[in-house]
Scaffold this motif. Sequence first.
Motif, PDB file in Angstrom:
ATOM      1  N   VAL A 140       0.827  -1.208   0.000  1.00 41.05           N
ATOM      2  CA  VAL A 140       0.000   0.000   0.000  1.00 41.05           C
ATOM      3  C   VAL A 140       0.861   1.259   0.000  1.00 41.05           C
ATOM      4  CG1 VAL A 140      -1.807  -1.221   1.306  1.00 41.05           C
ATOM      5  CG2 VAL A 140      -0.287   0.376   2.487  1.00 41.05           C
ATOM      6  N   SER A 141       0.241   2.346  -0.419  1.00 40.01           N
ATOM      7  CA  SER A 141       0.862   3.670  -0.288  1.00 40.01           C
ATOM      8  C   SER A 141       0.293   4.322   0.960  1.00 40.01           C
ATOM      9  CB  SER A 141       0.548   4.519  -1.516  1.00 40.01           C
ATOM     10  OG  SER A 141       0.930   3.835  -2.679  1.00 40.01           O
ATOM     11  N   LEU A 142       0.990   5.347   1.448  1.00 38.16           N
ATOM     12  CA  LEU A 142       0.534   6.037   2.653  1.00 38.16           C
ATOM     13  C   LEU A 142       0.217   7.499   2.341  1.00 38.16           C
ATOM     14  CD1 LEU A 142       3.188   4.847   5.288  1.00 38.16           C
ATOM     15  CD2 LEU A 142       1.024   3.742   4.651  1.00 38.16           C
ATOM     16  N   MET A 143      -0.813   7.996   3.017  1.00 39.36           N
ATOM     17  CA  MET A 143      -1.144   9.427   2.909  1.00 39.36           C
ATOM     18  C   MET A 143      -1.257   9.986   4.327  1.00 39.36           C
ATOM     19  SD  MET A 143      -4.654  11.179   1.505  1.00 39.36           S
ATOM     20  CE  MET A 143      -4.226  11.461  -0.199  1.00 39.36           C
ATOM     21  N   ALA A 144      -0.543  11.086   4.580  1.00 33.48           N
ATOM     22  CA  ALA A 144      -0.639  11.727   5.904  1.00 33.48           C
ATOM     23  C   ALA A 144      -1.059  13.181   5.755  1.00 33.48           C
ATOM     24  CB  ALA A 144       0.702  11.636   6.631  1.00 33.48           C
ATOM     25  N   GLY A 145      -1.834  13.645   6.724  1.00 31.92           N
ATOM     26  CA  GLY A 145      -2.264  15.035   6.758  1.00 31.92           C
ATOM     27  C   GLY A 145      -1.704  15.723   7.991  1.00 31.92           C
ATOM     28  N   ARG A 146      -2.395  15.494   9.138  1.00 25.57           N
ATOM     29  CA  ARG A 146      -2.006  16.195  10.356  1.00 25.57           C
ATOM     30  C   ARG A 146      -0.590  15.844  10.790  1.00 25.57           C
ATOM     31  NH1 ARG A 146      -7.100  14.174  13.651  1.00 25.57           N
ATOM     32  NH2 ARG A 146      -6.454  12.332  12.469  1.00 25.57           N
ATOM     33  N   GLY A 147      -0.190  14.591  10.581  1.00 29.46           N
ATOM     34  CA  GLY A 147       1.167  14.175  10.955  1.00 29.46           C
ATOM     35  C   GLY A 147       2.222  14.986  10.228  1.00 29.46           C
ATOM     36  N   LEU A 148       1.973  15.287   8.951  1.00 33.20           N
ATOM     37  CA  LEU A 148       2.936  16.072   8.164  1.00 33.20           C
ATOM     38  C   LEU A 148       2.868  17.566   8.489  1.00 33.20           C
ATOM     39  CD1 LEU A 148       2.804  14.399   4.631  1.00 33.20           C
ATOM     40  CD2 LEU A 148       4.910  15.039   5.819  1.00 33.20           C
ATOM     41  N   MET A 149       1.687  18.018   8.943  1.00 32.14           N
ATOM     42  CA  MET A 149       1.580  19.432   9.315  1.00 32.14           C
ATOM     43  C   MET A 149       2.399  19.707  10.578  1.00 32.14           C
ATOM     44  SD  MET A 149      -0.321  20.980   7.050  1.00 32.14           S
ATOM     45  CE  MET A 149      -0.171  22.543   7.860  1.00 32.14           C
ATOM     46  N   THR A 150       2.481  18.704  11.467  1.00 32.49           N
ATOM     47  CA  THR A 150       3.234  18.878  12.713  1.00 32.49           C
ATOM     48  C   THR A 150       4.703  18.499  12.534  1.00 32.49           C
ATOM     49  OG1 THR A 150       1.284  18.547  14.078  1.00 32.49           O
ATOM     50  CG2 THR A 150       3.393  18.102  15.126  1.00 32.49           C
ATOM     51  N   ASN A 151       4.962  17.458  11.763  1.00 28.76           N
ATOM     52  CA  ASN A 151       6.341  17.074  11.450  1.00 28.76           C
ATOM     53  C   ASN A 151       6.510  17.035   9.934  1.00 28.76           C
ATOM     54  OD1 ASN A 151       8.804  16.007  10.989  1.00 28.76           O
ATOM     55  ND2 ASN A 151       8.424  14.025  11.979  1.00 28.76           N
TER      56      ASN A 151
END
Length: 316
Positions: free
Chosen positions: A212-223
């Motif tokens: 699978v591929s991964l998608m991050a939102g809030r995790g990338l906004m903080t780090n």
Amino acid sequence: MPLYFAPMEGLTDDIFRRTHHACFGGCDKYFIPFVAPTQHCVFTPKEQRALLPENNLGLCAVPQILTKNSEYFLWAAREIANMGYTEVNLNIGCPSPTVTAKGKGSGMLRDLQALRAFLDDIFAASPIPVSVKTRIGYDSPEEWPQLLSVLRDYPMHELIIHPRTRAEQYGGEPHEDAFSAAAQKITCPLVYNGNLFTTEDCKRILTAYPHVSLMAGRGLMTNPALMRQVKGGDGLHTAELSRFIDMLYAGYAARFDTSVVIGRMRDILKMLALGFEDSKKPLKAICKARTLEAQTQAAELLLSHPLRNPPSFQSE
Ligand SMILES: Cc1cc2nc3c(=O)[nH]c(=O)nc-3n(C[C@H](O)[C@H](O)[C@H](O)COP(=O)(O)O)c2cc1C
């Protein structure tokens, strides 16, 4: 291991995407927050800015469409294809009450017959491949098997699953068993989205589902270095964060009035603040600041604190 930046309306605009890409890299695709076409068949000035290829140079950006009307979808998809994009994303996951009240976003998960008719139309005529971003149900995870049996009938470029219901918004733990059911039943490429806040979170999903591929939102906004680190690169440094903030200020100041710059930066700084130790005081200063001077001072105060190890959206 493709890694993606989630679309976040009000946060990941074109200036943010370009600046993030220049400062941190690590993301193979940036999904553009939704455009919502209407019977007028025009993009708003804000939507045009978001989609303009010149505003997305050097990175892989994927436009997203929010509508329940297949004609409007196909109009927007044709415009997007004419701009040179090679993928378009359909949003059937947005939980916002103003969106679902109109039967759009996750509101489309309530009527599977209507959803099927919509998907029949768009998959028959879209000029470019369509990926879909979904939740696992409207009210209950028990809706997922039936929804999954609809979604599996279409040749999706990718299916991005946020394994929560509309009712759950962004709270509580994602239903990983629902993702697991999809991994067994669906043949198109899958993308996992939800609560990927640390490299450990990402690695755990990649170990359980190696394809699978991964998608991050809030995790990338903080780090903002999260995906770079998942790929084996360096963790976040304060110095690069300081440069990132300076570049964002320069980008926003070149386009917007000061009050808009302050508003945009407040939302971004509030997310970044969660990655620092003892961020209560700087966070309070960020929320209170009404002038650029006060806000940049609050940002400096934040940067003088040590980063948490790891910097994570989730509180300890
Ligand atoms: C402020 C905000 C704006 C969002 N805007 C969009 C959007 O335009 N399109 C979309 O598909 N999802 C949108 N989302 C959902 C995110 O893309 C993502 O699915 C969600 O944050 C869960 O992933 P995370 O746990 O990695 O943050 C938004 C979420 C937030 C918090």
